[in-house]
Design a protein around this motif. Structure first.
Motif, PDB file in Angstrom:
ATOM      1  N   LYS A  64      48.843  63.432  40.458  1.00  0.00           N
ATOM      2  CA  LYS A  64      48.954  63.815  41.685  1.00  0.00           C
ATOM      3  C   LYS A  64      49.071  65.459  41.906  1.00  0.00           C
ATOM      4  O   LYS A  64      49.779  66.021  41.189  1.00  0.00           O
ATOM      5  CB  LYS A  64      50.056  63.057  42.378  1.00  0.00           C
ATOM      6  N   GLY A  65      48.330  66.022  42.625  1.00  0.00           N
ATOM      7  CA  GLY A  65      48.362  67.478  43.031  1.00  0.00           C
ATOM      8  C   GLY A  65      47.403  68.352  42.116  1.00  0.00           C
ATOM      9  O   GLY A  65      47.383  69.589  42.344  1.00  0.00           O
ATOM     10  N   ARG A  66      46.859  67.751  41.200  1.00  0.00           N
ATOM     11  CA  ARG A  66      46.025  68.305  39.949  1.00  0.00           C
ATOM     12  C   ARG A  66      44.669  67.727  40.134  1.00  0.00           C
ATOM     13  O   ARG A  66      43.792  68.677  39.866  1.00  0.00           O
ATOM     14  CB  ARG A  66      46.615  68.253  38.574  1.00  0.00           C
ATOM     15  N   PHE A  67      44.569  66.341  40.365  1.00  0.00           N
ATOM     16  CA  PHE A  67      42.974  65.712  40.494  1.00  0.00           C
ATOM     17  C   PHE A  67      42.867  65.454  41.754  1.00  0.00           C
ATOM     18  O   PHE A  67      43.515  65.126  42.678  1.00  0.00           O
ATOM     19  CB  PHE A  67      43.233  64.615  39.598  1.00  0.00           C
ATOM     20  N   VAL A  68      41.151  65.719  41.876  1.00  0.00           N
ATOM     21  CA  VAL A  68      40.910  65.077  43.380  1.00  0.00           C
ATOM     22  C   VAL A  68      39.839  64.149  42.957  1.00  0.00           C
ATOM     23  O   VAL A  68      38.834  64.506  42.415  1.00  0.00           O
ATOM     24  CB  VAL A  68      40.520  66.159  44.331  1.00  0.00           C
ATOM     25  N   ILE A  69      39.653  62.881  43.769  1.00  0.00           N
ATOM     26  CA  ILE A  69      38.759  62.273  43.383  1.00  0.00           C
ATOM     27  C   ILE A  69      37.742  62.110  44.719  1.00  0.00           C
ATOM     28  O   ILE A  69      38.311  62.269  46.043  1.00  0.00           O
ATOM     29  CB  ILE A  69      39.074  60.590  43.040  1.00  0.00           C
ATOM     30  N   SER A  70      36.401  61.926  44.556  1.00  0.00           N
ATOM     31  CA  SER A  70      35.459  62.027  45.698  1.00  0.00           C
ATOM     32  C   SER A  70      34.341  61.369  45.352  1.00  0.00           C
ATOM     33  O   SER A  70      34.019  60.896  44.247  1.00  0.00           O
ATOM     34  CB  SER A  70      35.292  63.522  46.219  1.00  0.00           C
ATOM     35  N   ARG A  71      33.552  60.926  46.283  1.00  0.00           N
ATOM     36  CA  ARG A  71      32.256  60.279  46.305  1.00  0.00           C
ATOM     37  C   ARG A  71      31.356  60.498  47.187  1.00  0.00           C
ATOM     38  O   ARG A  71      31.643  61.097  48.419  1.00  0.00           O
ATOM     39  CB  ARG A  71      32.385  58.592  46.333  1.00  0.00           C
ATOM     40  N   ASP A  72      30.082  60.451  46.860  1.00  0.00           N
ATOM     41  CA  ASP A  72      29.005  60.758  47.724  1.00  0.00           C
ATOM     42  C   ASP A  72      28.087  59.776  47.629  1.00  0.00           C
ATOM     43  O   ASP A  72      27.131  59.594  46.660  1.00  0.00           O
ATOM     44  CB  ASP A  72      28.223  62.249  47.277  1.00  0.00           C
ATOM     45  N   ASN A  73      28.077  58.620  48.707  1.00  0.00           N
ATOM     46  CA  ASN A  73      27.361  57.482  48.633  1.00  0.00           C
ATOM     47  C   ASN A  73      25.618  57.970  48.571  1.00  0.00           C
ATOM     48  O   ASN A  73      24.954  57.262  47.875  1.00  0.00           O
ATOM     49  CB  ASN A  73      27.563  56.586  49.675  1.00  0.00           C
TER      50      ASN A  73
END
Length: 115
Positions: A64-73
């Motif tokens: 937490k605070g270091r990683f960021v998850i995202s998606r682009d459908n």
């Protein structure tokens, strides 16, 4: 069978950053929750982060605070931005999801954090 391909792993020094990508061979718009998992040497595979189609996210406490998850459908893709990497982040990272009671996994990409 849907194919998932991870990329972006490599060797990085502590404090460095990497961005992992997962590209699916078909649309992921009908997959609600997708996640990134990792498995360190001799350890169990654990959930690192997940994301649903509403944009809700969950993270392992240690990232937490270091990683960021995202998606682009639109691109059939999911990403994991990893910052301030630590040696304990060393693992094989996998993208995956469940759909109609079946599990789908990529081949994994190695992340090594070392001086």
């Amino acid at each position: 069978q849907v194919q998932l391909v991870e990329s972006g792993g490599g060797l990085v020094q502590p404090g460095g950053s990497l961005r992992l990508s997962c590209v699916a061979s078909r649309t992921i718009s009908d997959v609600n929750v997708m996640g990134w998992y990792r498995q360190g040497p001799g350890l169990e595979r654990v959930l690192v982060a997940d994301i649903n189609n509403a944009g809700d996210t969950n993270y392992l406490d240690s990232v937490k605070g270091r990683f960021v998850i995202s998606r682009d459908n639109a691109k059939n893709s999911m990403y994991l931005q990893m910052n301030n990497l630590k040696p304990e982040d060393t693992a094989v990272y996998y993208c995956g999801f469940s759909y109609i009671l079946k599990e789908y996994w990529g081949q994994g990409t190695q992340v090594t954090v070392s001086s």
